[in-house]
Design a protein around this motif. Structure first.
Motif, mmCIF file in Angstrom:
data_model
loop_
_atom_site.group_PDB
_atom_site.id
_atom_site.type_symbol
_atom_site.label_atom_id
_atom_site.label_comp_id
_atom_site.label_asym_id
_atom_site.label_seq_id
_atom_site.Cartn_x
_atom_site.Cartn_y
_atom_site.Cartn_z
ATOM 1 N N MET A 1 0.840 -1.188 0.000
ATOM 2 C CA MET A 1 0.000 0.000 0.000
ATOM 3 C C MET A 1 0.873 1.234 0.000
ATOM 4 O O MET A 1 1.796 1.347 0.770
ATOM 5 N N LYS A 2 0.634 2.163 -0.889
ATOM 6 C CA LYS A 2 1.417 3.371 -0.937
ATOM 7 C C LYS A 2 1.171 4.182 0.322
ATOM 8 O O LYS A 2 0.215 3.978 1.047
ATOM 9 N N LYS A 3 2.042 5.175 0.553
ATOM 10 C CA LYS A 3 1.876 6.049 1.710
ATOM 11 C C LYS A 3 0.508 6.710 1.664
ATOM 12 O O LYS A 3 0.087 7.228 0.649
ATOM 13 N N LEU A 4 -0.133 6.681 2.798
ATOM 14 C CA LEU A 4 -1.473 7.257 2.879
ATOM 15 C C LEU A 4 -1.410 8.755 2.684
ATOM 16 O O LEU A 4 -0.657 9.454 3.330
ATOM 17 N N ILE A 5 -2.192 9.279 1.760
ATOM 18 C CA ILE A 5 -2.254 10.708 1.507
ATOM 19 C C ILE A 5 -3.589 11.232 1.995
ATOM 20 O O ILE A 5 -4.621 10.654 1.727
ATOM 21 N N ILE A 6 -3.588 12.361 2.695
ATOM 22 C CA ILE A 6 -4.820 12.909 3.236
ATOM 23 C C ILE A 6 -5.016 14.324 2.720
ATOM 24 O O ILE A 6 -4.162 15.170 2.904
ATOM 25 N N ALA A 7 -6.124 14.604 2.095
ATOM 26 C CA ALA A 7 -6.414 15.951 1.602
ATOM 27 C C ALA A 7 -6.706 16.870 2.763
ATOM 28 O O ALA A 7 -7.316 16.484 3.747
ATOM 29 N N THR A 174 -1.572 17.205 -5.035
ATOM 30 C CA THR A 174 -0.732 17.313 -6.219
ATOM 31 C C THR A 174 -1.212 16.249 -7.198
ATOM 32 O O THR A 174 -1.991 15.358 -6.837
ATOM 33 N N VAL A 175 -0.753 16.309 -8.440
ATOM 34 C CA VAL A 175 -1.151 15.304 -9.424
ATOM 35 C C VAL A 175 -0.691 13.919 -8.981
ATOM 36 O O VAL A 175 -1.452 12.943 -9.027
ATOM 37 N N SER A 176 0.567 13.811 -8.533
ATOM 38 C CA SER A 176 1.085 12.499 -8.121
ATOM 39 C C SER A 176 0.353 11.983 -6.883
ATOM 40 O O SER A 176 0.057 10.788 -6.787
ATOM 41 N N LYS A 179 -3.114 10.723 -7.961
ATOM 42 C CA LYS A 179 -3.011 9.454 -8.689
ATOM 43 C C LYS A 179 -2.714 8.307 -7.729
ATOM 44 O O LYS A 179 -3.247 7.205 -7.875
ATOM 45 N N ASN A 180 -1.862 8.559 -6.740
ATOM 46 C CA ASN A 180 -1.555 7.526 -5.749
ATOM 47 C C ASN A 180 -2.790 7.146 -4.946
ATOM 48 O O ASN A 180 -3.028 5.967 -4.653
ATOM 49 N N LEU A 181 -3.587 8.156 -4.580
ATOM 50 C CA LEU A 181 -4.789 7.887 -3.798
ATOM 51 C C LEU A 181 -5.802 7.077 -4.602
ATOM 52 O O LEU A 181 -6.410 6.134 -4.083
ATOM 53 N N VAL A 182 -5.971 7.422 -5.878
ATOM 54 C CA VAL A 182 -6.872 6.648 -6.739
ATOM 55 C C VAL A 182 -6.382 5.204 -6.818
ATOM 56 O O VAL A 182 -7.168 4.251 -6.749
#
Length: 225
Positions: A1-7, A174-176, A179-182
């Motif tokens: 699982m990629k690093k969790l990104i939080i908006a 960011t775009v990256s 995309k990671n979250l999707v």
């Protein structure tokens, strides 16, 4: 699982994030599925819900790991979950969630490898711990169902992000990162059997009654330690 990104727009409401998850996912996904890349896809709504889904998934998965672990890692994960609940600092929350990924992965892998030991651990849990375990499992399943709902619109969102990066302006991504979250949400959906099939089977072997959720509209449980 990629690093969790939080908006940013979702982190500020983590304390209330569990309320209405399912309804929001259902309504928002209906607006995304079936649209084309040129349609007016609401990227911000999708990413907001994907963030909330990923948060619920990671938090409940870590709670499960802390409960079924037979190693000292359990205490480490529990401490991080308590810290997550107690802080309101956005950067601290993101850092804690990121730090939970590795120990949770290790515990879940070890528990699956030595199933017999894990079953014994579950059998010997106190009534209070079993209640906590089942609440975490319920949330784990709900997050998985939410991800499955969102996955139907993932390709359209990805195309929209690539073709119009400015759509992210108000989302805090960011775009990256988007995309990671999707990709994370899509990955959760593709591996749904762990939450909806394998975990209930494990509980059954341990003599613990558990019926996994069947709707993403189900209300997440309070899993306070």
């Amino acid at each position: 699982m990629k690093k969790l990104i939080i908006a940013t727009i979702i982190v500020g409401t983590i304390s209330n994030a569990h309320a209405g998850f399912g309804d929001f996912a259902s309504k928002m996904t209906q607006n995304v599925i079936g649209t084309s890349a040129s349609s007016n896809v609401n990227v911000t709504d999708f990413l907001t819900q994907a963030s909330a889904t990923n948060l619920l998934f990671q938090e409940s998965r870590a709670a499960l790991a802390a409960t079924i672990s037979t190693s000292k890692m359990s205490g480490e994960i529990q401490a991080k979950l308590k810290a997550l609940k107690s802080t309101t600092n956005l950067q601290e929350k993101e850092a804690i969630l990121a730090s939970l990924v590795k120990p949770t992965d290790e515990v879940m892998a070890a528990s699956k490898k030595d199933e017999a030991e894990t079953i014994e651990k579950i059998k010997n849990l106190s009534a209070e711990k079993k209640k906590y375990l089942l609440a975490a499992a319920q949330n784990f399943g709900i997050a998985t169902l939410m991800a499955k709902d969102l996955a139907g619109g993932a390709s359209q969102i990805s195309t929209a992000i690539i073709s119009n990066p400015q759509s992210l302006t108000s989302s805090g991504f960011t775009v990256s990162g988007a995309k990671n979250l999707v990709g994370d949400v899509t990955g959760i959906a593709k591996n749904s059997s762990m939450a909806l099939v394998e975990l209930p089977q494990l509980f059954k072997k341990a003599g613990v009654e558990f019926t996994p959720p069947t709707s993403s509209k189900s209300k997440p449980q309070d899993i306070e330690l």
